[in-house]
Design an enzyme around this catalytic site. Structure first.
Site, mmCIF file in Angstrom:
data_model
loop_
_atom_site.group_PDB
_atom_site.id
_atom_site.type_symbol
_atom_site.label_atom_id
_atom_site.label_comp_id
_atom_site.label_asym_id
_atom_site.label_seq_id
_atom_site.Cartn_x
_atom_site.Cartn_y
_atom_site.Cartn_z
ATOM 1 N N THR A 74 9.980 -0.566 -0.047
ATOM 2 C CA THR A 74 10.331 -0.918 1.334
ATOM 3 C C THR A 74 11.663 -0.264 1.721
ATOM 4 O OG1 THR A 74 9.154 -3.005 1.120
ATOM 5 C CG2 THR A 74 10.801 -2.877 2.875
ATOM 6 N N GLN A 236 0.494 3.170 -3.483
ATOM 7 C CA GLN A 236 -0.807 2.777 -4.046
ATOM 8 C C GLN A 236 -1.569 3.958 -4.634
ATOM 9 O OE1 GLN A 236 -1.802 -0.267 -4.504
ATOM 10 N NE2 GLN A 236 -0.453 -1.437 -3.158
ATOM 11 N N HIS A 258 6.922 -1.673 -9.342
ATOM 12 C CA HIS A 258 6.044 -2.768 -9.783
ATOM 13 C C HIS A 258 4.561 -2.541 -9.513
ATOM 14 C CE1 HIS A 258 5.322 -5.150 -5.946
ATOM 15 N NE2 HIS A 258 6.295 -4.358 -5.554
ATOM 16 N N CYS A 382 1.384 -9.195 0.859
ATOM 17 C CA CYS A 382 2.517 -9.590 1.715
ATOM 18 C C CYS A 382 2.071 -10.503 2.841
ATOM 19 C CB CYS A 382 3.191 -8.389 2.345
ATOM 20 S SG CYS A 382 3.323 -6.987 1.291
#
Ligand code: PLP
Length: 431
Positions: A74, A236, A258, A382
């Site tokens: 982010t 991804q 992660h 999210c």
């Protein structure tokens, strides 16, 4: 997992692998020094940081100078987008007013091109910038969640400074044609460069988009041939697809620790050396003055190890998971009632199977799957805690079903037996 459930939420996060954990371990308590310290332990920490950076650079086909460590994908995305806007050299004709100063609105406003299915890190950053007057075009994806390079080309304007397109969608696994888009952007930049060099710009119409340059208030000198820049969110994609930045042709690329069996709280922004960004986190001079804050050495070392492990496992793991995924999708579509596959069959990442369950609700499906020991997400992890419809499912024309999506994402520990059980539960859910 402790309780014997089946974890099928690898797009939300992955466990830290054993190998990564071991690589990180010394840097918590033993080798804890600050890499900016000049003493010997500090130098050892600096050496670990340098080594991790070189390792990441080598895997991405980049130079060490082009790797910026951040605290999340982010943050990397924010740095790519906001940092580009902050550094945009375009000024109004005859003026030197910084682009973002509200009181003296510039005539030429930077423009960003993205899609309507991006992760919220991209979408909400763009929405926020729109409030500051930045222009954004959200390309509409087709029913499979795909855009074309031509759509990007058609959306470019003289004031486009950045194109940001996700490589793989986190909800439906769609793979976008990143290198085709990069080629088009490169052609446009080359064209601008030629035009600029041959000084044919005065009073001539831009061939790009057939738009008149004066429509945008540019002078010829404002036509920056280095723009638009191209950023991709490859969070991804990293486990399964080519992330070599030379092959892709991108100017910036975001990765997250992660999602690749590394730790949480670490991200990378690859930034081509020639790209000029301004920092969004200001403080010390870390990360070549682009991201202030003491470097998180354990997490950075873990990131580098995770990327290496992922790269080594990629080919085999992709083939293995693709088979399992196809088995899961085919059997579910064959035997479960009223389920629809979301996304593309052809351009789909190896580990994603996303379905809409007609007439059912995500918020009731997830607890039922949970009770059966299958751990999944709705649209994205999210957004799982909100009851909002998925913007991605809406964007692919399934507005009616946007609250009935369930995302199954496979990973290293997923076995055929797990998938057989998941298929069984999916069928039971629909009868
Ligand atoms: N981009 C995509 C496509 C993601 O799937 C995610 C995580 O869900 C992010 C960005 C944000 O990553 P991070 O959690 O590292 O901020």
């Amino acid at each position: 997992m402790k309780n014997k459930g089946i974890y099928l939420d690898y797009a939300a996060t992955t466990p830290v692998s054993e190998r990564v954990f071991l690589a990180m371990e010394p840097y918590f308590s033993k080798e804890f020094a600050n890499p900016s310290s000049l003493h010997i332990p500090g130098q050892r920490a600096q050496a670990a940081l340098d080594e991790a950076r070189q390792q990441v650079a080598d895997i991405l086909g980049a130079s060490w100078k082009e790797i910026i460590f951040t605290a999340s994908a982010t943050e990397s995305i924010n740095l790519a987008i906001r940092g580009t806007i902050k550094a945009t050299p375009i000024v109004p004709p005859g003026g030197t007013i910084p682009v973002l100063r509200h009181s003296e609105r510039p005539k030429v406003i930077p423009h960003i091109v993205t899609t309507n299915i991006e992760h919220s890190a991209v979408l909400n950053t763009c929405h926020d910038l729109e409030k500051e007057g930045i222009e954004v075009t959200y390309l509409l994806v087709d029913k499979e969640g795909l855009i074309t390079a031509k759509q990007v080309k058609d959306a470019l304007r003289e004031n486009t400074v950045l194109v940001s397109i996700g490589y793989v969608n986190n909800e439906i696994g769609t793979i976008q044609p990143i290198s085709d888009i990069a080629n088009i952007i490169r052609d446009i930049r080359n064209y601008k460069h030629e035009v600029r060099n041959s000084k044919q710009i005065q009073n001539s119409k831009s061939k790009i988009q057939n738009k008149n340059i004066s429509d945008f208030g540019f002078r010829s000198s404002d036509l920056e041939s280095g723009y638009p820049l191209f950023h991709t969110d490859a969070v991804q994609a990293a486990n399964y697809l080519d992330i070599n930045v030379q092959n892709l042709g991108v100017d910036m690329m975001t990765l997250s620790g992660h999602k690749i069996y590394g730790p949480k709280g670490v991200g990378v922004l690859y930034k081509k050396d020639s790209v000029i960004l301004k920092p969004i986190i200001i403080g010390g001079g870390q990360e070549r003055e682009l991201r202030a804050g003491t470097e998180n050495i354990p997490a950075i070392v873990g990131f580098a190890e995770a990327l290496k492990e992922t790269e080594e496992a990629k080919k085999k793991e992709m083939a293995r998971l693709q088979k399992l995924r196809d088995f899961f999708i085919d059997e579910s579509l064959k035997h479960a009632k009223n389920i629809i596959l979301n996304g593309s069959r052809e351009y789909r990442v190896a580990n994603n199977a996303s379905f809409c369950f007609e007439g059912k609700k995500t918020e009731t499906l997830i607890p039922r799957l949970d009770a059966a020991g299958i751990y999944v997400s709705g649209g994205s992890a999210c957004a799982s805690r909100t009851l909002e419809a998925s913007h991605v499912i809406e964007a692919i024309g399934k507005k009616k079903h946007a609250k009935s999506a369930v995302r199954f994402t496979l990973g290293r520990a997923t076995t055929k037996k797990d998938i057989e059980k998941a298929i069984d539960i999916v069928i039971k859910l629909t009868v």
